[in-house]
Every structure is written in C-alpha cells, then in structure tokens.
Motif scaffolding. Structure first.
Motif, PDB file in Angstrom:
ATOM      1  N   ALA A  94      -3.901  -2.700  -1.930  1.00  0.00           N
ATOM      2  CA  ALA A  94      -4.757  -3.915  -2.287  1.00  0.00           C
ATOM      3  C   ALA A  94      -4.316  -5.145  -1.776  1.00  0.00           C
ATOM      4  N   GLU A  95      -5.377  -6.029  -1.378  1.00  0.00           N
ATOM      5  CA  GLU A  95      -4.948  -7.433  -0.619  1.00  0.00           C
ATOM      6  C   GLU A  95      -5.523  -8.555  -1.429  1.00  0.00           C
ATOM      7  N   LEU A  96      -4.753  -9.371  -1.832  1.00  0.00           N
ATOM      8  CA  LEU A  96      -5.376 -10.427  -2.550  1.00  0.00           C
ATOM      9  C   LEU A  96      -4.861 -11.993  -1.772  1.00  0.00           C
ATOM     10  N   GLU A  97      -5.908 -12.862  -1.556  1.00  0.00           N
ATOM     11  CA  GLU A  97      -5.676 -14.324  -1.114  1.00  0.00           C
ATOM     12  C   GLU A  97      -6.324 -15.114  -2.150  1.00  0.00           C
ATOM     13  N   TRP A  98      -5.546 -16.252  -2.161  1.00  0.00           N
ATOM     14  CA  TRP A  98      -5.981 -17.287  -2.906  1.00  0.00           C
ATOM     15  C   TRP A  98      -5.811 -18.636  -2.299  1.00  0.00           C
ATOM     16  N   GLU A  99      -6.676 -19.178  -1.712  1.00  0.00           N
ATOM     17  CA  GLU A  99      -6.435 -20.471  -0.836  1.00  0.00           C
ATOM     18  C   GLU A  99      -6.899 -21.584  -1.992  1.00  0.00           C
ATOM     19  N   ASN A 100      -6.118 -22.784  -2.019  1.00  0.00           N
ATOM     20  CA  ASN A 100      -6.378 -23.865  -2.721  1.00  0.00           C
ATOM     21  C   ASN A 100      -6.135 -25.135  -1.812  1.00  0.00           C
ATOM     22  N   THR A 101      -7.356 -25.886  -1.638  1.00  0.00           N
ATOM     23  CA  THR A 101      -7.254 -27.156  -1.107  1.00  0.00           C
ATOM     24  C   THR A 101      -7.548 -28.128  -1.856  1.00  0.00           C
ATOM     25  N   ILE A 102      -6.656 -29.139  -2.194  1.00  0.00           N
ATOM     26  CA  ILE A 102      -6.934 -30.488  -3.146  1.00  0.00           C
ATOM     27  C   ILE A 102      -6.863 -31.698  -2.165  1.00  0.00           C
ATOM     28  N   ALA A 103      -7.984 -32.526  -2.126  1.00  0.00           N
ATOM     29  CA  ALA A 103      -8.197 -33.326  -1.264  1.00  0.00           C
ATOM     30  C   ALA A 103      -8.219 -34.883  -2.086  1.00  0.00           C
ATOM     31  N   PHE A 104      -7.496 -35.834  -1.673  1.00  0.00           N
ATOM     32  CA  PHE A 104      -7.458 -37.183  -2.070  1.00  0.00           C
ATOM     33  C   PHE A 104      -8.107 -37.960  -0.991  1.00  0.00           C
ATOM     34  N   LYS A 105      -9.136 -38.482  -1.353  1.00  0.00           N
ATOM     35  CA  LYS A 105      -9.762 -39.588  -0.339  1.00  0.00           C
ATOM     36  C   LYS A 105      -9.365 -40.981  -0.930  1.00  0.00           C
ATOM     37  N   PHE A 106      -8.877 -41.466   0.238  1.00  0.00           N
ATOM     38  CA  PHE A 106      -8.451 -43.005   0.184  1.00  0.00           C
ATOM     39  C   PHE A 106      -9.600 -43.794   0.381  1.00  0.00           C
ATOM     40  N   ASN A 107     -10.682 -43.459   1.278  1.00  0.00           N
ATOM     41  CA  ASN A 107     -11.766 -44.098   1.757  1.00  0.00           C
ATOM     42  C   ASN A 107     -12.555 -43.111   2.366  1.00  0.00           C
ATOM     43  N   ARG A 108     -13.470 -43.852   3.023  1.00  0.00           N
ATOM     44  CA  ARG A 108     -14.585 -42.854   3.724  1.00  0.00           C
ATOM     45  C   ARG A 108     -13.983 -41.836   4.747  1.00  0.00           C
ATOM     46  N   PHE A 109     -12.771 -42.390   5.553  1.00  0.00           N
ATOM     47  CA  PHE A 109     -12.328 -41.862   6.636  1.00  0.00           C
ATOM     48  C   PHE A 109     -10.860 -41.301   6.603  1.00  0.00           C
ATOM     49  N   ILE A 110     -10.016 -41.862   5.356  1.00  0.00           N
ATOM     50  CA  ILE A 110      -8.781 -41.324   5.452  1.00  0.00           C
ATOM     51  C   ILE A 110      -8.446 -40.615   4.040  1.00  0.00           C
ATOM     52  N   SER A 111      -7.972 -39.455   4.221  1.00  0.00           N
ATOM     53  CA  SER A 111      -7.502 -38.629   2.965  1.00  0.00           C
ATOM     54  C   SER A 111      -6.259 -37.768   3.067  1.00  0.00           C
ATOM     55  N   SER A 112      -5.605 -37.249   2.215  1.00  0.00           N
ATOM     56  CA  SER A 112      -4.610 -36.418   1.942  1.00  0.00           C
ATOM     57  C   SER A 112      -5.092 -35.055   1.632  1.00  0.00           C
ATOM     58  N   ASN A 113      -4.412 -33.914   1.940  1.00  0.00           N
ATOM     59  CA  ASN A 113      -4.847 -32.714   1.640  1.00  0.00           C
ATOM     60  C   ASN A 113      -3.413 -31.953   1.114  1.00  0.00           C
ATOM     61  N   LEU A 114      -3.668 -31.294  -0.074  1.00  0.00           N
ATOM     62  CA  LEU A 114      -2.440 -30.408  -0.443  1.00  0.00           C
ATOM     63  C   LEU A 114      -2.822 -29.117  -0.538  1.00  0.00           C
ATOM     64  N   PHE A 115      -2.252 -28.063   0.349  1.00  0.00           N
ATOM     65  CA  PHE A 115      -2.813 -26.882   0.479  1.00  0.00           C
ATOM     66  C   PHE A 115      -1.857 -25.973   0.029  1.00  0.00           C
ATOM     67  N   LEU A 116      -2.209 -24.940  -1.021  1.00  0.00           N
ATOM     68  CA  LEU A 116      -1.355 -23.904  -1.636  1.00  0.00           C
ATOM     69  C   LEU A 116      -2.115 -22.330  -1.339  1.00  0.00           C
ATOM     70  N   TYR A 117      -1.337 -21.578  -0.804  1.00  0.00           N
ATOM     71  CA  TYR A 117      -1.933 -20.464  -0.490  1.00  0.00           C
ATOM     72  C   TYR A 117      -1.106 -19.355  -0.731  1.00  0.00           C
TER      73      TYR A 117
END
Length: 422
Positions: A369-392
């Motif tokens: 078996a293969e199992l993959e779980w991708e998670n991206t939590i995005a925090f937007k400060f304004n329209r063009f600037i953001s921060s991403n937390l990636f858990l995989y």
C-alpha cells in the motif's frame, strides 16, 4: 307671492349666519364634528352636481356650479318665478343646488354677481363663450415612413462551459548562523516556487471534465554540503484529470488519470548518488469509480472525494540503478500493479486570511500500500504576501524498511513570500 318667498329666503340666510357665529364660539371638539358633517355634505353636493352634468347642462350653468363660489341672482329668480319657462330662468335642479349651498354654507360665498359684472363683464363672457379656432388635430397630408428593410445582424454567443483558475507563489527563507554560535547550527538559503493551474469543463448536462496541473520546485543552499552548491528541497510535476458523468446531484461516475514525476536530480548532503530525476520515477495511475462533490459550511469547504474499486498503476524508472528504491526488481524499469485507489482533495477557507488545502491519496494492490497526505496551511497577510506551512507524511511498504522510521516518511517546511491567485 314673490315678496313672501324673498322674506323667507332672507330669514333663512340670517339664521344660517347666526348659526355659523355660534359655531365659531364653540369648543374645538364640536367644531371638528361640524367640519366632518360639512365634508359629508360636500360629497353629497358633488354627487348631485355630477348627475346634473350627465343630464346635460348649459355652459352658464356649468360655470355657476364649478367656478369659485359666487352669489348669483339667477337661482332666486328661478325659484320665485311662477312660470318655469320664463325668460332668464335656469333649470330648477341647478337653481335648487345653488340655493341650497347659499343657505347651508353662506361663509363660503366669496363674491357676488354684481362685483363680477363690474370687474370682468361676466355676463357677456357667459352669453358668448370664447371658442378656440385652432384645430386640435393637424389635418395635413404626411407621408408614412415605413420601417427600414436593412438586414439586422444577430449576434449569438455560445455558452462558455470552461472555468480557468490559477494559484502561484514564490517564497524565500534565509537563515544565518555564526561559526561560534553557542547552540551550533548552519546557515542556509532556500527558495520555493509553485504553480497550480486548473481548466474545468462542465456543460451543465451531466458531463464534467476537470484538469489540474501542479508544478513545484524548491532549492536549498547550505555551507556544510561541499559536493553540491544547491539541492532540491521540493520537486514535483503532477497532472490530475477527471472525466465524469453525473449519476445524482453530487455523485459522478468518474474515470481518473493521475501522472507525476519531477524536474531535477535529487541528492543528499555530501552524497554523490542521484536519488531521483526526471522520469525516475514516473507514475501513471488510471482508476474507474465514483466522485462525490463536497460543499459544506456555506461553501467554505469544497472539493471532491474519489473512490475507485478498479485501479491500474504503471511505474517507470529511467535509471536502472534506482529500480529497487521504487519497488522494482533489480535491472527492471517498469512495474505494473492492479488494485484499488482513493483520492480526497479538499480546500477549507476558515476566513479570508487563513485556508487549508489537503490531499489524501491511497493505492493498494492488497499486498502493498501507498498512502500520501499533503497539507498546506496558507496565511495571507495581504493580496500578494503570504506564508505557507506544508506538512507531508507518507507511507509506503513497497520499499525497504527504515530502521528508525519504518515505512513512514515525513516532509515539512515553512516559507514566506509572494503569492497570487486568480
């Protein structure tokens, strides 16, 4: 006999005036009551006048009834006349209406006939009313303009069943540590670029075709690696296509194609071995099942769940020396597996500033078996600037077991930078 009627009329007029003077001295409540009676009487009088007009009145009689309230001699003369057809008399019903108004509402009389004759010569105006000679309708001959027979171009726009969207971000991370830092550590620089493009077709008649292309490429530079100036920290090319036929409101019969590989060679720190490269490996997964469309929390949670009891997985490794790392027999380049598969692809917008994208993929041949779980939590400060937390986190029991983590693998990063969506 005429004198007797005249005396009676004068007496009635005097009594009415006296009554009005008494009313003026009464309380406001009594005056309001009498005013309401006055309004009712006016409505009755108006109905009498309307009926008189329908019966055919002369212009003089119409003027007397509907002009500003004036005391005329004609009603008295008509009512006191012994002959109804005497010269100078008017219709008795008109005279009776006017005389009734004089007796009931003497305070409303603003003028008399003598003053009007002296000022405007009303007698002559009534006897010979002015008649406008100007025609009301233009009788001239005019040509009829026919509507033009020019051709009209009809523009028909075909409905657009395609929806195009995209998501891009470019993010950087820099960490600097001096050589004598008391806790140790290592300076490094990293950059990550991501592009996600979607082109979805839905003809609103039970046919749907979704296409999504994801590309990610990240590099890292660290001083401790003397063999490689830069290494990849994230490397992915992945296409997901779904062709669906609607079964119910939210369920679709779906054929899904999933293909993925990477751009660049993958290394480990101070290790010359190539662990991955373009088409090493390359995976193609075809599955037949059903899709469920998810919409919840006022459409803040959206996505699809794909369940496929029939699935085929093809794996190709361009470098034979990497065959055993990806579950192939030594020296082989291709692997064919049959089994079942599922994919959960959701996006949950907690607010305009915070969102969570998750992808859970599983494939089993009932032996491995293969199992993959991708998670991206995005925090937007304004329209063009953001921060991403990636858990995989990832599970794969088709490869060699690790002494510390077993069959589990894990990747995580946190980045800040430029982001743009449309």
């Amino acid at each position: 006999m005429k004198r007797i009627f005249f005396v009676l009329f004068a007496l009635c007029t005097t009594l009415t005036v006296s009554a009005q003077s008494v009313v003026r001295g009464t309380s406001p409540l009594v005056r309001a009551y009498l005013d309401s009676l006055h309004v009712s009487q006016m409505r009755i009088d108006t109905s009498h006048v309307a009926s008189s007009r329908q019966s055919g009145l002369s212009e003089v009689e119409n003027f007397m009834l509907f002009s500003p309230f004036t005391y005329y001699h004609g009603p008295i003369h008509t009512m006191l006349s012994l002959h109804e057809t005497a010269s100078g008399t008017m219709r008795q019903d008109v005279a009776r209406q006017l005389l009734d108004m004089y007796l009931r509402h003497p305070e409303a009389v603003g003028n008399d006939e003598s003053s009007l004759r002296n000022v405007q010569g009303i007698g002559a105006a009534i006897d010979k009313p002015l008649i406008a000679d100007a025609p009301l309708v233009d009788t001239g001959n005019h040509s009829i303009i026919e509507p033009g027979a020019d051709d009209v171009e009809v523009l028909v726009k075909k409905p657009n069943f395609w929806t195009i969207s995209g998501d891009y971000y470019l993010q950087f991370l820099q960490n600097s540590v001096s050589g004598n830092w008391y806790k140790g550590g290592e300076s490094n620089y990293s950059a990550l670029a991501s592009i996600t493009m979607q082109a979805n077709y839905n003809n609103k008649q039970k046919v749907k075709w979704d296409n999504k292309l994801e590309m990610k490429l990240g590099f890292i530079h660290s001083r401790s690696d003397s063999l490689h100036r830069i290494k990849t920290s994230e490397d992915l090319i992945r296409y997901t296509g779904k062709l669906g036929l609607q079964a119910t409101k939210r369920w679709y019969y779906t054929l899904q194609a999933l293909a993925y590989t990477q751009f660049y060679r993958g290394y480990k720190t101070n290790d010359p071995m190539v662990y991955s490269c373009f088409f090493a490996p390359f995976n193609l997964n075809l599955s037949l099942g059903m899709d469920y469309t998810v919409e919840a929390f006022n459409k803040r949670l959206k996505g699809t769940i794909h369940l496929a009891p029939i699935a085929y997985n093809f794996r190709y490794v361009r470098r034979p020396e990497l065959a055993t790392r990806y579950g192939l027999k030594p020296g082989k380049r291709m692997l064919h597996d049959k089994g079942s598969q599922f994919t959960v692809d959701l996006e949950w917008k907690f607010s305009d500033m915070i969102s969570w994208k998750t992808r859970l993929y599983g494939f089993t041949t009932y032996k491995k078996a293969e199992l993959e779980w991708e998670n991206t939590i995005a925090f937007k400060f304004n329209r063009f600037i953001s921060s991403n937390l990636f858990l995989y986190p990832r599970f794969d029991d088709g490869v060699k077991r690790d002494g510390h983590h077993g069959y589990w693998q894990f990747k995580e990063f946190l980045s800040v930078g430029f982001a743009y969506s449309f």
